[in-house]
Design a protein around this motif. Structure first.
Motif, PDB file in Angstrom:
ATOM      1  N   THR A  47      25.317  -2.630 -77.781  1.00 26.65           N
ATOM      2  CA  THR A  47      26.598  -2.716 -77.071  1.00 26.65           C
ATOM      3  C   THR A  47      26.306  -2.892 -75.581  1.00 26.65           C
ATOM      4  N   LEU A  48      27.059  -3.781 -74.967  1.00 28.13           N
ATOM      5  CA  LEU A  48      26.919  -3.972 -73.522  1.00 28.13           C
ATOM      6  C   LEU A  48      28.309  -3.885 -72.911  1.00 28.13           C
ATOM      7  N   ASN A  49      28.482  -2.950 -71.979  1.00 27.14           N
ATOM      8  CA  ASN A  49      29.787  -2.775 -71.342  1.00 27.14           C
ATOM      9  C   ASN A  49      29.929  -3.694 -70.137  1.00 27.14           C
TER      10      ASN A  49
ATOM     11  N   MET B 147      34.606   3.110 -70.960  1.00 30.27           N
ATOM     12  CA  MET B 147      34.279   1.704 -70.651  1.00 30.27           C
ATOM     13  C   MET B 147      34.529   0.808 -71.873  1.00 30.27           C
ATOM     14  N   THR B 148      35.008  -0.409 -71.632  1.00 29.20           N
ATOM     15  CA  THR B 148      35.219  -1.323 -72.759  1.00 29.20           C
ATOM     16  C   THR B 148      33.961  -2.128 -73.009  1.00 29.20           C
ATOM     17  N   ALA B 149      33.621  -2.277 -74.283  1.00 24.62           N
ATOM     18  CA  ALA B 149      32.440  -3.081 -74.611  1.00 24.62           C
ATOM     19  C   ALA B 149      32.776  -4.555 -74.392  1.00 24.62           C
ATOM     20  N   LEU B 150      31.895  -5.241 -73.673  1.00 27.62           N
ATOM     21  CA  LEU B 150      32.072  -6.689 -73.482  1.00 27.62           C
ATOM     22  C   LEU B 150      31.391  -7.423 -74.633  1.00 27.62           C
ATOM     23  N   LEU B 151      30.236  -6.901 -75.017  1.00 27.53           N
ATOM     24  CA  LEU B 151      29.441  -7.564 -76.048  1.00 27.53           C
ATOM     25  C   LEU B 151      28.999  -6.524 -77.081  1.00 27.53           C
ATOM     26  N   THR B 152      29.217  -6.847 -78.343  1.00 26.82           N
ATOM     27  CA  THR B 152      28.753  -5.946 -79.410  1.00 26.82           C
ATOM     28  C   THR B 152      27.995  -6.742 -80.458  1.00 26.82           C
ATOM     29  N   LEU B 153      26.798  -6.320 -80.755  1.00 29.67           N
ATOM     30  CA  LEU B 153      26.040  -6.901 -81.872  1.00 29.67           C
ATOM     31  C   LEU B 153      26.043  -5.863 -82.987  1.00 29.67           C
ATOM     32  N   SER B 154      26.542  -6.250 -84.168  1.00 31.59           N
ATOM     33  CA  SER B 154      26.599  -5.321 -85.297  1.00 31.59           C
ATOM     34  C   SER B 154      25.761  -5.878 -86.428  1.00 31.59           C
ATOM     35  N   ASN B 155      24.704  -5.178 -86.751  1.00 31.82           N
ATOM     36  CA  ASN B 155      23.827  -5.550 -87.871  1.00 31.82           C
ATOM     37  C   ASN B 155      23.420  -7.030 -87.838  1.00 31.82           C
ATOM     38  N   VAL B 156      23.050  -7.535 -86.659  1.00 32.72           N
ATOM     39  CA  VAL B 156      22.742  -8.968 -86.524  1.00 32.72           C
ATOM     40  C   VAL B 156      21.388  -9.310 -87.153  1.00 32.72           C
TER      41      VAL B 156
END
Ligand code: ATP
Ligand code: SF4
Ligand code: MG
Length: 321
Positions: free
Chosen positions: A26-28, A1-10
């Protein structure tokens, strides 16, 4: 699945206070992610960060990255984030009373979204509005569309706010406690309709709630927040079968079950620390029955579990690094 939304170290600050501290998520596409945690854990701040609305409360993204379908939200600037909202990211705010314009008929408030973002004519937009209202089980949509917000019940207003979020056919809906003000049966119905509509349309949904029971019923994955950090993030089945973080276990222990003796519902002792007064090490340590010296000194990092989930606890059984 492709990630639509990724938060990295926010990380999110208001003034000199760090309110969100290294959120990874991560939200797919098409996935329903529950974001849970007690009051004050940082759920709404996460929603505001994702929707680009932190300036509303004087907050700023002070570190980390939010990536939405290949777009870096910080680099997109205010205009870029505004363009994404409504068109590609729909937001159901925590308080429907403040989300609606008091002096505009509710139908027009829904129409305007599809006119603007889908470039529909006035009559096509209205037809779509009425169809959405019917799908949200609003009785007599044509009459309700002509009403002003104050003429509607809390449940009807909340459905209108959801219709506004859905109207632009976004890829992602962020719904912040979409039902807090409503009675329990109406709450359950609205969350179920929202989830079904999102799934039918292939939209991803970030569903914010403090109710683990709701999460168990409608979500694919869940992220548990505690005091501005992620405690655990996993698919629904494994997290309910074997929660890895003591805080997740405590939250699951709070779900009322049919077989419980009256009065046996357990709360979690103590309360969420407030921003600015966070404890050292693991922020859950003052409330954790398993806390050891190490927990008071050293921050537990988010580490992978064997089932593709993550947990931040020194004593959880994680995959070797
Ligand atoms: N505008 C603000 N100014 C200062 N502190 C804030 C502000 N908004 C939120 N906070 C603090 O940030 C922390 C997280 O708040 P947030 O609103 O994200 O919690 P929440 O998980 O959404 O809680 P609830 O379930 O009550 O909605 C809390 O400690 C809160 O007091
Ligand atoms: S790190 Fe320590 S205090 Fe924190 S949840 Fe794990 S056992 Fe409890
Ligand atoms: Mg909130």
């Amino acid at each position: 699945m492709t990630a639509l939304l990724t938060l990295s170290n926010v990380c999110v600050d208001i003034g000199r206070t760090r309110l969100l501290d290294g959120i990874n998520l991560t939200l797919n596409r098409g996935e329903v992610l529950g974001l849970v945690g007690e009051s004050g854990s940082g759920k709404s701040l996460t929603a505001l960060a994702v929707t680009g609305l932190l300036p509303l409360i004087g907050g700023k993204l002070s570190a980390g990255h939010i990536n939405f379908d290949g777009i870096d939200l910080a680099a997109a600037g205010e205009a870029g984030r505004r363009a994404l909202r409504g068109a590609r990211i729909g937001f159901v705010m925590q308080n429907p009373m403040t989300a609606l314009d008091a002096v505009q008929r509710v139908g027009e408030q829904v129409d305007i979204v599809s006119r603007l973002h889908l470039r529909l004519s006035a009559s096509d937009a209205r037809a779509r509005t009425l169809d959405l209202m019917a799908q949200l089980r609003i009785p007599e949509p044509a009459a309700v569309a002509e009403a002003y917000p104050h003429q509607l019940s809390g449940g009807m207003k909340q459905r209108i706010v959801i219709a506004i979020a859905l109207a632009g056919e976004p890829d992602l809906i962020v719904a912040d406690e979409p039902t807090t003000a409503l009675d329990v049966t109406v709450q359950a119905q609205i969350v179920q309709i929202l989830t079904r509509l999102a799934r039918e349309r292939g939209m991803a949904l970030m569903l914010i709630t403090h109710d683990m029971g709701v999460v168990a019923q409608v979500c694919d994955r869940v992220a548990v927040l505690y005091a501005g950090r992620i405690a655990e993030e996993r698919a629904i089945d494994p997290i309910f079968a074997a929660p890895a973080h003591p805080y997740t276990r405590a939250l699951i222990g709070c779900i009322p079950r049919d077989d419980m003796a009256p009065g046996s519902l357990r709360g979690i002792p103590g309360s969420v620390p407030t921003a600015g007064g966070y404890p050292s090490g693991c922020r859950f340590h003052p409330r954790c029955a398993q806390a050891a010296d190490r927990c008071r000194e050293e921050r537990p990092l988010l580490r992978p579990l064997s089932d593709d989930g993550h947990v931040a606890c020194h004593f959880a059984l994680t995959e070797p690094a």
